[in-house]
Design a protein around this motif. Structure first.
Motif, PDB file in Angstrom:
ATOM      1  N   GLY A 143      13.922 -12.177  -7.439  1.00  0.00           N
ATOM      2  CA  GLY A 143      12.719 -11.494  -6.955  1.00  0.00           C
ATOM      3  C   GLY A 143      12.564 -11.651  -5.452  1.00  0.00           C
ATOM      4  O   GLY A 143      12.212 -10.715  -4.740  1.00  0.00           O
ATOM      5  N   LEU A 144      12.869 -12.855  -4.957  1.00  0.00           N
ATOM      6  CA  LEU A 144      12.781 -13.117  -3.516  1.00  0.00           C
ATOM      7  C   LEU A 144      13.768 -12.237  -2.749  1.00  0.00           C
ATOM      8  O   LEU A 144      13.403 -11.601  -1.745  1.00  0.00           O
ATOM      9  CB  LEU A 144      13.088 -14.598  -3.246  1.00  0.00           C
ATOM     10  N   LEU A 145      15.030 -12.184  -3.228  1.00  0.00           N
ATOM     11  CA  LEU A 145      16.037 -11.384  -2.512  1.00  0.00           C
ATOM     12  C   LEU A 145      15.647  -9.910  -2.490  1.00  0.00           C
ATOM     13  O   LEU A 145      15.752  -9.242  -1.455  1.00  0.00           O
ATOM     14  CB  LEU A 145      17.411 -11.538  -3.176  1.00  0.00           C
ATOM     15  N   ALA A 146      15.181  -9.409  -3.635  1.00  0.00           N
ATOM     16  CA  ALA A 146      14.805  -7.989  -3.697  1.00  0.00           C
ATOM     17  C   ALA A 146      13.593  -7.720  -2.812  1.00  0.00           C
ATOM     18  O   ALA A 146      13.552  -6.721  -2.080  1.00  0.00           O
ATOM     19  CB  ALA A 146      14.517  -7.590  -5.140  1.00  0.00           C
ATOM     20  N   ALA A 147      12.623  -8.614  -2.840  1.00  0.00           N
ATOM     21  CA  ALA A 147      11.421  -8.412  -2.020  1.00  0.00           C
ATOM     22  C   ALA A 147      11.787  -8.451  -0.540  1.00  0.00           C
ATOM     23  O   ALA A 147      11.319  -7.616   0.255  1.00  0.00           O
ATOM     24  CB  ALA A 147      10.378  -9.487  -2.340  1.00  0.00           C
ATOM     25  N   HIS A 148      12.653  -9.392  -0.174  1.00  0.00           N
ATOM     26  CA  HIS A 148      13.074  -9.482   1.235  1.00  0.00           C
ATOM     27  C   HIS A 148      13.808  -8.209   1.646  1.00  0.00           C
ATOM     28  O   HIS A 148      13.550  -7.640   2.721  1.00  0.00           O
ATOM     29  CB  HIS A 148      13.969 -10.710   1.409  1.00  0.00           C
ATOM     30  N   SER A 149      14.689  -7.752   0.776  1.00  0.00           N
ATOM     31  CA  SER A 149      15.445  -6.527   1.074  1.00  0.00           C
ATOM     32  C   SER A 149      14.501  -5.325   1.202  1.00  0.00           C
ATOM     33  O   SER A 149      14.630  -4.509   2.121  1.00  0.00           O
ATOM     34  CB  SER A 149      16.474  -6.342  -0.052  1.00  0.00           C
ATOM     35  N   LEU A 150      13.530  -5.228   0.310  1.00  0.00           N
ATOM     36  CA  LEU A 150      12.565  -4.106   0.386  1.00  0.00           C
ATOM     37  C   LEU A 150      11.782  -4.153   1.698  1.00  0.00           C
ATOM     38  O   LEU A 150      11.543  -3.116   2.326  1.00  0.00           O
ATOM     39  CB  LEU A 150      11.593  -4.172  -0.798  1.00  0.00           C
ATOM     40  N   LEU A 151      11.405  -5.357   2.104  1.00  0.00           N
ATOM     41  CA  LEU A 151      10.602  -5.459   3.336  1.00  0.00           C
ATOM     42  C   LEU A 151      11.452  -5.206   4.574  1.00  0.00           C
ATOM     43  O   LEU A 151      10.992  -4.618   5.549  1.00  0.00           O
ATOM     44  CB  LEU A 151       9.947  -6.852   3.429  1.00  0.00           C
ATOM     45  N   GLU A 152      12.726  -5.624   4.521  1.00  0.00           N
ATOM     46  CA  GLU A 152      13.580  -5.499   5.715  1.00  0.00           C
ATOM     47  C   GLU A 152      14.266  -4.144   5.813  1.00  0.00           C
ATOM     48  O   GLU A 152      14.483  -3.631   6.897  1.00  0.00           O
ATOM     49  CB  GLU A 152      14.670  -6.592   5.687  1.00  0.00           C
ATOM     50  N   ARG A 153      14.679  -3.604   4.644  1.00  0.00           N
ATOM     51  CA  ARG A 153      15.578  -2.457   4.691  1.00  0.00           C
ATOM     52  C   ARG A 153      15.034  -1.169   4.079  1.00  0.00           C
ATOM     53  O   ARG A 153      15.708  -0.154   4.115  1.00  0.00           O
ATOM     54  CB  ARG A 153      16.908  -2.811   3.998  1.00  0.00           C
ATOM     55  N   SER A 154      13.861  -1.219   3.478  1.00  0.00           N
ATOM     56  CA  SER A 154      13.360   0.012   2.853  1.00  0.00           C
ATOM     57  C   SER A 154      12.134   0.517   3.622  1.00  0.00           C
ATOM     58  O   SER A 154      11.515  -0.235   4.377  1.00  0.00           O
ATOM     59  CB  SER A 154      12.965  -0.257   1.396  1.00  0.00           C
ATOM     60  N   PRO A 155      11.780   1.768   3.407  1.00  0.00           N
ATOM     61  CA  PRO A 155      10.596   2.297   4.101  1.00  0.00           C
ATOM     62  C   PRO A 155       9.266   1.899   3.447  1.00  0.00           C
ATOM     63  O   PRO A 155       8.221   2.430   3.810  1.00  0.00           O
ATOM     64  CB  PRO A 155      10.806   3.817   4.016  1.00  0.00           C
ATOM     65  N   LEU A 156       9.303   0.940   2.504  1.00  0.00           N
ATOM     66  CA  LEU A 156       8.114   0.610   1.710  1.00  0.00           C
ATOM     67  C   LEU A 156       6.864   0.360   2.570  1.00  0.00           C
ATOM     68  O   LEU A 156       5.838   1.035   2.402  1.00  0.00           O
ATOM     69  CB  LEU A 156       8.418  -0.633   0.869  1.00  0.00           C
ATOM     70  N   MET A 157       6.934  -0.584   3.471  1.00  0.00           N
ATOM     71  CA  MET A 157       5.735  -0.953   4.231  1.00  0.00           C
ATOM     72  C   MET A 157       5.334   0.150   5.202  1.00  0.00           C
ATOM     73  O   MET A 157       4.152   0.412   5.417  1.00  0.00           O
ATOM     74  CB  MET A 157       5.941  -2.281   4.994  1.00  0.00           C
ATOM     75  N   LYS A 158       6.383   0.794   5.774  1.00  0.00           N
ATOM     76  CA  LYS A 158       6.096   1.878   6.728  1.00  0.00           C
ATOM     77  C   LYS A 158       5.370   3.021   6.021  1.00  0.00           C
ATOM     78  O   LYS A 158       4.406   3.589   6.538  1.00  0.00           O
ATOM     79  CB  LYS A 158       7.420   2.387   7.331  1.00  0.00           C
ATOM     80  N   SER A 159       5.832   3.342   4.820  1.00  0.00           N
ATOM     81  CA  SER A 159       5.203   4.483   4.144  1.00  0.00           C
ATOM     82  C   SER A 159       3.802   4.119   3.650  1.00  0.00           C
ATOM     83  O   SER A 159       2.912   4.972   3.601  1.00  0.00           O
ATOM     84  CB  SER A 159       6.083   5.052   3.027  1.00  0.00           C
ATOM     85  N   LYS A 160       3.585   2.846   3.324  1.00  0.00           N
ATOM     86  CA  LYS A 160       2.221   2.444   2.959  1.00  0.00           C
ATOM     87  C   LYS A 160       1.292   2.621   4.165  1.00  0.00           C
ATOM     88  O   LYS A 160       0.197   3.149   4.060  1.00  0.00           O
ATOM     89  CB  LYS A 160       2.212   0.972   2.502  1.00  0.00           C
ATOM     90  N   LYS A 161       1.760   2.204   5.329  1.00  0.00           N
ATOM     91  CA  LYS A 161       0.944   2.315   6.546  1.00  0.00           C
ATOM     92  C   LYS A 161       0.693   3.789   6.875  1.00  0.00           C
ATOM     93  O   LYS A 161      -0.431   4.198   7.205  1.00  0.00           O
ATOM     94  CB  LYS A 161       1.663   1.615   7.701  1.00  0.00           C
ATOM     95  N   GLN A 162       1.761   4.569   6.733  1.00  0.00           N
ATOM     96  CA  GLN A 162       1.681   6.004   7.051  1.00  0.00           C
ATOM     97  C   GLN A 162       0.626   6.703   6.194  1.00  0.00           C
ATOM     98  O   GLN A 162      -0.029   7.644   6.620  1.00  0.00           O
ATOM     99  CB  GLN A 162       3.079   6.619   6.837  1.00  0.00           C
ATOM    100  N   ARG A 163       0.466   6.214   4.977  1.00  0.00           N
ATOM    101  CA  ARG A 163      -0.494   6.833   4.061  1.00  0.00           C
ATOM    102  C   ARG A 163      -1.925   6.806   4.614  1.00  0.00           C
ATOM    103  O   ARG A 163      -2.771   7.614   4.257  1.00  0.00           O
ATOM    104  CB  ARG A 163      -0.431   6.060   2.731  1.00  0.00           C
ATOM    105  N   TYR A 164      -2.178   5.850   5.491  1.00  0.00           N
ATOM    106  CA  TYR A 164      -3.528   5.683   6.057  1.00  0.00           C
ATOM    107  C   TYR A 164      -3.610   6.136   7.512  1.00  0.00           C
ATOM    108  O   TYR A 164      -4.576   5.824   8.206  1.00  0.00           O
ATOM    109  CB  TYR A 164      -3.958   4.200   5.926  1.00  0.00           C
ATOM    110  N   ALA A 165      -2.584   6.886   7.951  1.00  0.00           N
ATOM    111  CA  ALA A 165      -2.492   7.248   9.372  1.00  0.00           C
ATOM    112  C   ALA A 165      -3.723   8.017   9.853  1.00  0.00           C
ATOM    113  O   ALA A 165      -4.087   7.943  11.033  1.00  0.00           O
ATOM    114  CB  ALA A 165      -1.223   8.067   9.615  1.00  0.00           C
ATOM    115  N   SER A 166      -4.384   8.725   8.949  1.00  0.00           N
ATOM    116  CA  SER A 166      -5.555   9.513   9.384  1.00  0.00           C
ATOM    117  C   SER A 166      -6.717   8.626   9.848  1.00  0.00           C
ATOM    118  O   SER A 166      -7.671   9.117  10.449  1.00  0.00           O
ATOM    119  CB  SER A 166      -6.027  10.425   8.240  1.00  0.00           C
TER     120      SER A 166
END
Ligand code: XUL
Ligand code: CO
Length: 447
Positions: free
Chosen positions: A373-396
């Protein structure tokens, strides 16, 4: 780490130090993923995960359930003198911690030492066992993640501890919390936990809930003040649970506890200990509960286990579900990781698991499950657009009138006028399926 066993007897002779053997290993007594010194980002797996063994399930439990006696016979549980039995138990405990390679353990006062027949005798027993625990901690490097008092098992607590309608019982709860705090501080505990076992009620007709909740707030404040006065610098934690043993428990879930702590001026010293199976009993899941704590700045620690999806009670099973661990570690990592907290396996063997090595296999599986779970979570945070797209959702809300709204400078009429001017808003997809698929992709890449 020091010796594998410290006492005169080896309690788990068929198990040697658990090693990392990698994902292709078929050895049930080896780690497939948890490699304590492996770096994940800027920290080792050991530092990220901060695993702890819970003394009560692992050394005090024997498979007893409401329908029958224990099935597991423990060699450290043979002596009739309770203090002699506690001394054997602590040697078995440090042998297991060392062979497993966990950095921490957790206990209730009565797990470590016999309760005693008087307040003074209970204190003396615990002080004696604390001396032994301290020697063993120093010899092995293993530390105390948290201590707590069991103020729910003794029949005197049948109507609650700090919320008991009888002040004399509240005083006994105070005596026990005091001795457990003394023990936790003496052993350098990182946290001190309150799980409100019987702090709740079964019948509203005989219960003054307002008074009971005030008593609980007062009691926790006294414990905080005493702990700080004897030098406790760690975190006080409340562990929510909605039911069992009481029909209604006051610490229902994270948001209830957050509100309670703020109401009673306890929010600077207290954080929350989320248990996975308690989260599901409250109709949430672990990630939701953790996120509520993170948002309030109160994510303290985790009791790692799982429930059984078709049962409505606390089964305290070892964690085996990768979806749970990746979601948990995502919230933990995104919140900056644990500070004083860690992952305490508040989990027990099934009653049908009676081999001496079953307890090691259970912990190995739980540790690997969290490492993945740690490796996957780290990979999602480092290499996927997950956090960026969450932030983008509130760009307005980042500019123009959205930003004014967040600043609190708009009125309801301003909202009305904006809505009238722009017409129907665009539909913007939440992309849930794409994100869920991405989580599985990263899980499968992380072994
Ligand atoms: C009970 C539970 C406790 C607490 C400590 O459900 O989780 O073991 O963690 O008292
Ligand atoms: Co727990």
């Amino acid at each position: 780490m020091g010796n594998i066993f410290i006492g005169n007897q080896e309690y788990f002779p068929t198990v040697s130090k658990i090693q990392y053997e990698g994902p292709e290993s078929d050895n049930p007594l080896a780690f497939k993923c948890y490699d304590a010194d492996r770096m994940v980002g800027t920290q080792t797996m050991r530092e990220h995960l901060r695993f702890a063994v819970s003394y009560w399930h692992t050394f005090c439990g024997d498979g007893t359930d409401v329908f029958g006696p224990g099935t597991q016979v423990h060699p450290w549980n043979k002596k009739s003198d309770p203090l002699a039995a506690a001394e054997d138990k602590i040697d078995a405990a440090f042998e297991l911690f060392t062979k497993l390679g966990v950095p921490y353990y957790c206990f209730h006062d009565v797990d470590l030492a016999p309760d005693g027949n008087t307040v003074a005798q209970g204190e003396a027993y615990l002080e004696h066992m604390v001396t032994l625990a301290k020697q063993r901690q120093e010899a092995t490097g293993i530390e105390l993640l948290w201590g707590t008092a069991n103020v729910f098992s003794n029949p005197r607590y049948m109507n609650g501890a700090s919320t008991n309608p009888n002040f004399d019982v509240v005083a006994h709860a105070g005596a026990q919390v005091k001795r457990a705090l003394d023990a936790t501080v003496a052993l350098g505990g990182k946290n001190y936990v309150f799980w409100g076992g019987r702090e709740g009620y079964a019948c509203l007709f005989n219960t003054d809930t307002r008074r009971e909740l005030e008593h609980m707030g007062r009691f926790l404040g006294m414990a905080r003040d005493y702990g700080r006065s004897i030098g406790f610098e760690g975190t006080f934690l409340i562990e929510p649970k909605p039911m069992e043993p009481m029909y209604h428990q006051y610490d229902v879930d994270a948001q209830t506890v957050i509100g309670f702590l703020r109401e009673h001026g306890l929010d600077k010293d207290f954080k929350i200990n989320i248990e996975a199976n308690h989260a599901t009993l409250s109709g949430h899941n672990t990630a939701h509960e953790l996120q509520m704590c993170a948002d309030a700045g109160m994510l303290g620690s985790i009791d790692a286990n799982r429930g059984n999806p078709q049962n409505g009670w606390d089964t305290d099973q070892f964690p085996t579900d990768l979806q749970d661990t990746v979601q948990t570690m995502l919230v933990v990592l995104a919140n900056g990781g644990f500070v004083n907290g860690g992952l305490n396996f508040d989990a027990k063997l099934r009653r049908e698991s009676t081999n001496p090595d079953d307890i090691f296999i259970a912990h190995v599986g739980g540790m690997d499950c969290f490492a993945r779970g740690l490796l996957a979570a780290h990979s999602l945070l480092e290499r996927s657009p997950l956090m960026k797209s969450k932030k983008q959702r509130y760009a307005s809300f980042d500019a123009d009138m959205g930003a004014d709204f967040e600043r609190g400078t708009l009125s309801l009429t301003d909202l009305r006028d904006h809505a009238a001017a722009i017409g129907e808003p665009k539909r913007i997809s939440g992309r849930q399926e794409a994100i869920e698929n991405m989580i599985n992709d990263h899980l499968l890449r992380s072994v």
